[in-house]
Design a protein around this motif. Structure first.
Motif, mmCIF file in Angstrom:
data_model
loop_
_atom_site.group_PDB
_atom_site.id
_atom_site.type_symbol
_atom_site.label_atom_id
_atom_site.label_comp_id
_atom_site.label_asym_id
_atom_site.label_seq_id
_atom_site.Cartn_x
_atom_site.Cartn_y
_atom_site.Cartn_z
ATOM 1 N N UNK A 13 1.090 -1.204 -0.507
ATOM 2 C CA UNK A 13 -0.652 -0.053 0.030
ATOM 3 C C UNK A 13 1.328 1.302 -0.069
ATOM 4 N N UNK A 14 0.580 1.652 -1.150
ATOM 5 C CA UNK A 14 1.302 2.701 -1.225
ATOM 6 C C UNK A 14 0.883 3.991 -1.035
ATOM 7 N N UNK A 15 0.154 4.442 -0.282
ATOM 8 C CA UNK A 15 -1.323 5.904 -0.030
ATOM 9 C C UNK A 15 -1.666 6.272 -1.268
ATOM 10 N N UNK A 16 -1.988 6.002 -2.038
ATOM 11 C CA UNK A 16 -2.486 6.362 -3.880
ATOM 12 C C UNK A 16 -3.304 5.043 -3.858
ATOM 13 N N UNK A 17 -4.345 5.149 -4.230
ATOM 14 C CA UNK A 17 -5.696 4.019 -4.606
ATOM 15 C C UNK A 17 -6.073 4.314 -6.279
ATOM 16 N N UNK A 18 -6.456 3.702 -6.796
ATOM 17 C CA UNK A 18 -6.847 4.571 -8.521
ATOM 18 C C UNK A 18 -7.938 2.822 -8.555
ATOM 19 N N UNK A 19 -8.897 3.587 -9.309
ATOM 20 C CA UNK A 19 -10.352 2.936 -9.510
ATOM 21 C C UNK A 19 -10.488 3.446 -10.974
ATOM 22 N N UNK A 20 -11.485 2.673 -11.983
ATOM 23 C CA UNK A 20 -11.263 0.962 -11.303
ATOM 24 C C UNK A 20 -9.466 0.265 -11.902
ATOM 25 N N UNK A 21 -9.590 -0.654 -11.388
ATOM 26 C CA UNK A 21 -8.271 -1.785 -12.145
ATOM 27 C C UNK A 21 -8.274 -1.971 -12.805
ATOM 28 N N UNK A 22 -9.497 -1.940 -14.072
ATOM 29 C CA UNK A 22 -9.615 -2.905 -15.433
ATOM 30 C C UNK A 22 -10.666 -1.871 -16.380
ATOM 31 N N UNK A 23 -10.867 -1.980 -17.046
ATOM 32 C CA UNK A 23 -11.267 -1.599 -17.570
ATOM 33 C C UNK A 23 -11.477 -0.779 -19.516
ATOM 34 N N UNK A 24 -12.594 -1.543 -19.835
ATOM 35 C CA UNK A 24 -12.647 -1.923 -21.515
ATOM 36 C C UNK A 24 -13.935 -1.264 -21.672
ATOM 37 N N UNK A 25 -13.052 -0.478 -22.632
ATOM 38 C CA UNK A 25 -14.465 0.825 -23.789
ATOM 39 C C UNK A 25 -13.723 0.784 -25.095
ATOM 40 N N UNK A 26 -15.668 1.232 -25.589
ATOM 41 C CA UNK A 26 -14.944 1.067 -27.135
ATOM 42 C C UNK A 26 -14.787 2.930 -27.063
ATOM 43 N N UNK A 27 -14.292 2.787 -28.376
ATOM 44 C CA UNK A 27 -14.021 3.728 -29.093
ATOM 45 C C UNK A 27 -14.763 4.865 -28.823
ATOM 46 N N UNK A 28 -16.271 4.911 -28.590
ATOM 47 C CA UNK A 28 -17.125 6.018 -28.848
ATOM 48 C C UNK A 28 -17.602 5.996 -27.013
ATOM 49 N N UNK A 29 -17.240 4.825 -26.272
ATOM 50 C CA UNK A 29 -17.488 5.580 -25.170
ATOM 51 C C UNK A 29 -16.604 6.673 -24.134
ATOM 52 N N UNK A 30 -17.367 6.968 -23.208
ATOM 53 C CA UNK A 30 -16.702 7.745 -21.761
ATOM 54 C C UNK A 30 -17.127 7.213 -21.101
ATOM 55 N N UNK A 31 -15.883 7.475 -20.233
ATOM 56 C CA UNK A 31 -15.208 6.903 -18.808
ATOM 57 C C UNK A 31 -14.909 7.942 -18.128
#
Lengths: 115, 109
Positions: free
Chosen positions: A1-19
């Motif tokens: 644990x470095x004190x820095x968290x990120x979400x999501x850990x994995x993401x799959x998206x199409x070219x037209x998506x917004x995330x």
């Protein structure tokens, strides 16, 4: 644990998506960073925020849009991405920006796949 | 342009010593960092050198020669858990970190 968290850990998206990618640091640091890490390539600095103000924008395409609402949170908004944007996106923080000895603390990253 | 060179991959034996080299050409110099990154995990800070010489931290040591634009990371008494990528990064005159592509270290029993 470095004190820095990120979400999501994995993401799959199409070219037209917004995330959006989210980063949070629990270290009381004043500077936050977004990096792109592609296989067998050096880390690429995308954006830097110091005290919630953007200080670096390294010629990143406009389909990547950062947001830093406060010193603990950093977002990376994604829209109309390309397959070559598939990579590991790392968030980092440091005590201050512009000081040589300040090491950066990294989150675990978001593995992004653009179909 | 700015450039960091380090070997792509190295193999060493458990219990042995390995030296990972890093050569750099940057616009200015405000220190050199070594990070360790296990597969699928965040890079973690190992060392920072800003003056010439050797800095020792347990099994790991880092050396810097500013006149030669050169550093190395020395790992002693290698353990299987040391299998990871080792990233060299130099802070330039604008306090921006310039990164190498990393050295993947494989430890064999």
């Amino acid at each position: 644990e470095t004190g820095v968290t990120q979400t999501p850990r994995h993401l799959v998206m199409g070219m037209t998506n917004k995330k959006s990618l989210k980063c949070e640091q629990h270290l009381g640091h004043n500077a936050m960073y977004w990096y792109k890490q592609s296989a067998k390539k050096p880390l690429e600095l995308m954006f830097v925020y110091s005290l919630e103000e953007r200080v670096e924008n390294n010629s990143v395409p406009s389909r990547f849009s950062p947001e830093c609402p406060n010193s603990s949170h950093l977002f990376l908004h994604l829209h109309t991405l390309q397959p070559e944007d598939s990579a590991l996106y790392l968030c980092a923080s440091s005590q201050e920006y512009g000081k040589g000895s300040n090491e950066q603390f990294f989150g675990p990253g978001t593995r992004l796949t653009v179909l | 342009g700015q450039n960091i060179d380090q070997p792509t991959e190295m193999t060493a034996t458990e219990g042995a010593i390995v030296q990972i080299n890093c050569s750099y050409q940057t616009s200015g110099f405000n220190g050199l960092f070594w990070y360790q990154q296990h597969a699928g995990e965040a890079p973690t800070f190992l060392s920072y050198n800003v003056l010439d010489g050797l800095e020792e931290k347990g099994r790991f040591s880092s050396f810097l020669s500013r006149s030669k634009g050169y550093s190395y990371l020395l790992l002693k008494e290698l353990q299987m858990k040391d299998s990871a990528s080792y990233l060299c990064a130099v802070m330039d005159s604008n306090y921006q970190l310039i990164w190498g592509a990393g050295t993947k270290l494989i430890i064999k029993p």
